[in-house]
Design an enzyme around this catalytic site. Structure first.
Site, PDB file in Angstrom:
ATOM      1  N   GLU A  21      -8.609  -3.398   3.051  1.00 55.01           N
ATOM      2  CA  GLU A  21      -7.627  -2.868   2.102  1.00 55.01           C
ATOM      3  C   GLU A  21      -6.693  -3.971   1.616  1.00 55.01           C
ATOM      4  O   GLU A  21      -6.288  -3.991   0.447  1.00 55.01           O
ATOM      5  CB  GLU A  21      -6.822  -1.744   2.767  1.00 55.01           C
ATOM      6  CG  GLU A  21      -7.672  -0.499   2.988  1.00 55.01           C
ATOM      7  CD  GLU A  21      -7.198   0.379   4.123  1.00 55.01           C
ATOM      8  OE1 GLU A  21      -6.686  -0.149   5.132  1.00 55.01           O
ATOM      9  OE2 GLU A  21      -7.351   1.604   4.015  1.00 55.01           O
ATOM     10  N   ARG A  38       0.864  -1.173   0.000  1.00 59.06           N
ATOM     11  CA  ARG A  38       0.000   0.000   0.000  1.00 59.06           C
ATOM     12  C   ARG A  38       0.903   1.227   0.000  1.00 59.06           C
ATOM     13  O   ARG A  38       1.774   1.366   0.860  1.00 59.06           O
ATOM     14  CB  ARG A  38      -0.871   0.018   1.251  1.00 59.06           C
ATOM     15  CG  ARG A  38      -1.694   1.276   1.348  1.00 59.06           C
ATOM     16  CD  ARG A  38      -2.351   1.388   2.694  1.00 59.06           C
ATOM     17  NE  ARG A  38      -3.173   2.588   2.742  1.00 59.06           N
ATOM     18  CZ  ARG A  38      -3.717   3.049   3.858  1.00 59.06           C
ATOM     19  NH1 ARG A  38      -3.550   2.402   4.988  1.00 59.06           N
ATOM     20  NH2 ARG A  38      -4.455   4.132   3.842  1.00 59.06           N
ATOM     21  N   HIS A  79      -7.288   7.148   1.100  1.00 63.68           N
ATOM     22  CA  HIS A  79      -8.163   6.017   1.488  1.00 63.68           C
ATOM     23  C   HIS A  79      -8.738   5.273   0.282  1.00 63.68           C
ATOM     24  O   HIS A  79      -9.773   4.620   0.378  1.00 63.68           O
ATOM     25  CB  HIS A  79      -9.343   6.500   2.375  1.00 63.68           C
ATOM     26  CG  HIS A  79      -8.957   6.737   3.803  1.00 63.68           C
ATOM     27  ND1 HIS A  79      -9.503   7.761   4.563  1.00 63.68           N
ATOM     28  CD2 HIS A  79      -8.088   6.104   4.613  1.00 63.68           C
ATOM     29  CE1 HIS A  79      -8.976   7.736   5.776  1.00 63.68           C
ATOM     30  NE2 HIS A  79      -8.107   6.747   5.832  1.00 63.68           N
TER      31      HIS A  79
END
Ligand code: ADP
Length: 393
Positions: free
Chosen positions: A375, A86, A174
């Site tokens: 996620e 990420r 996000h």
């Protein structure tokens, strides 16, 4: 073949990881309080629970070495065929998941001034994983990518144009969470609902909302940095720029000190003077007026933003709550929707208390949902699309 995808999600003092095999999570966990001299590691086997154990992790690189050992102890280290990272900021150019090529890494380094809080640690993590999981492919997944198509009207900040041209604009964050929420919304409510006018509210320590129409994000509350928008655990959210000048003149506060205050000592902890954690504040609010005020301001600003995004969308058909607060706190969800019947948003108290998937009353004009975000699943899927379901590079 025994190929697996490892996902790495590094925060400022935390690191979440998960190992997926054939799309299923076999091990997951997290490091907390990295660098504080009292770091902990929690490792959960598929679906199980585990207790945090103390580890010596002075920085994110040290965590990777510890993680490698933890996987080795389970006979899983050699199964890792690809690592998905990420990355909070991809700037204007890195807008799709991609292999961590020399060019992509150079671009990330160039972007470092845009996000000095996250990018240095994230770049270090990519490199540490390369050394630890030598032959595994590295794939970068960007939180900003979900917002890559923001219309100009939403991305422009009203400061001199030359700064916009230099990249000072709304990016939004996000995005991996939002990608998951949109996919789940489509699955749970059908494609028609997912293509309608949707507000996604990711309320965790960091909190933001996104307005999505016909599957495209048209506006979002975070902007050039994640400090903008909603009131958060330690971040102020939107702030009059005049405050920076005033504190500079009266207290000699530098730009750096101001940024640190607005992002690290404001929001819930700034107002309450005790905690950035909603659970703590809910527990204290009946006897501590500052804790009560912090929650009132948080919910008031969240309501205001729902109204603003509904205006941007021309109405709202679906509101989704997610993140640690959005998924777990019925009280905060109810307060964020108070007085919004004018927008068709109402809450059924029983459904809300139970934490049902739909918490608005049957037949209401707009549907309010709770979705547990993931996620890691989005990262794993993106990686798999590069290296094949089996993980073959
Ligand atoms: P991060 O953004 O660091 O991933 P999370 O999404 O885990 O954070 O959200 C953390 C926030 O969620 C904290 O404010 C915490 O108090 C809140 N939270 C978690 N569980 C509950 C709960 N049961 N009730 C109220 N708030 C909760």
């Amino acid at each position: 073949m025994d190929h697996a995808v490892l996902t790495i999600n590094g925060g400022s003092s935390s690191l979440k990881f998960a190992l997926f095999r054939a799309g299923a999570r076999v091990v997951s966990g997290n490091f907390e309080r990295i660098g504080a001299g009292e770091a902990t590691l929690t490792v959960r086997e598929a679906g199980g629970t585990a207790k945090p154990q103390a580890v010596r992790a002075a920085n994110h690189e040290a965590c990777v070495a510890i993680l490698l050992d933890a996987l080795r102890a389970r006979g899983l280290d050699r199964a890792v065929a690809a690592v998905g990272h990420r990355i909070v900021h991809g700037g204007s150019r890195l807008t799709t998941p991609q292999v961590a090529s020399v060019e992509a890494m150079a671009e990330l380094r160039r972007l470092m001034p845009l996000d000095p809080e996250h990018l240095p640690a994230e770049i270090a993590l990519v490199e540490a994983c390369r050394s630890a999981f030598g032959r595994a492919a590295a794939v970068l997944c960007f939180d900003t990518a979900f917002h890559a198509e923001l219309p100009v009207v939403a991305r422009m900040l009203a400061i001199p144009r030359k700064y916009y041209e230099a990249g000072v604009r709304r990016y939004g964050f996000h995005g991996l969470s939002y990608t998951y929420l949109m996919r789940e919304l489509g699955r749970a409510a059908g494609e028609r609902a997912a293509r309608g006018r949707v507000i996604l509210a990711h309320l965790g320590n960091g909190a933001s909302m996104a307005a999505v129409r016909e599957g495209r994000c048209i506006d979002t509350t975070m902007a050039f940095t994640p400090t903008a928008g909603l009131v958060m655990g330690t971040r102020s959210g939107d702030l009059d720029p005049g405050v920076a000048g005033y504190l500079g003149r009266t207290e000699g506060m530098s730009a750096e000190q101001f940024a640190e205050m607005a992002s690290g000592r404001s929001g819930l902890v700034g107002i309450s003077e005790t905690s950035s954690d909603v659970r703590d504040l809910l527990e204290r609010e009946s006897r501590d007026p500052r804790a009560a005020e912090a929650l009132v301001v948080f919910c008031y600003q969240a309501r205001k933003w729902i109204g603003a995004l509904a205006a941007a969308l021309g109405g709202v058909e679906t509101l989704v709550f997610a993140g640690g607060i959005g998924e777990n706190s019925a009280a905060i969800r109810a307060r964020c929707c108070e007085g919004l019947a004018c927008l068709g948003l109402t809450i059924d108290a029983g459904r809300n208390e139970r934490g049902d998937a739909v918490i608005s009353p049957a037949g209401s004009a707009a549907t309010v949902r709770v979705i547990r975000t993931d996620e890691e699943a989005v990262i794993a899927e993106a990686v798999t699309s590069f290296v094949g379901r089996g993980g073959d590079a």
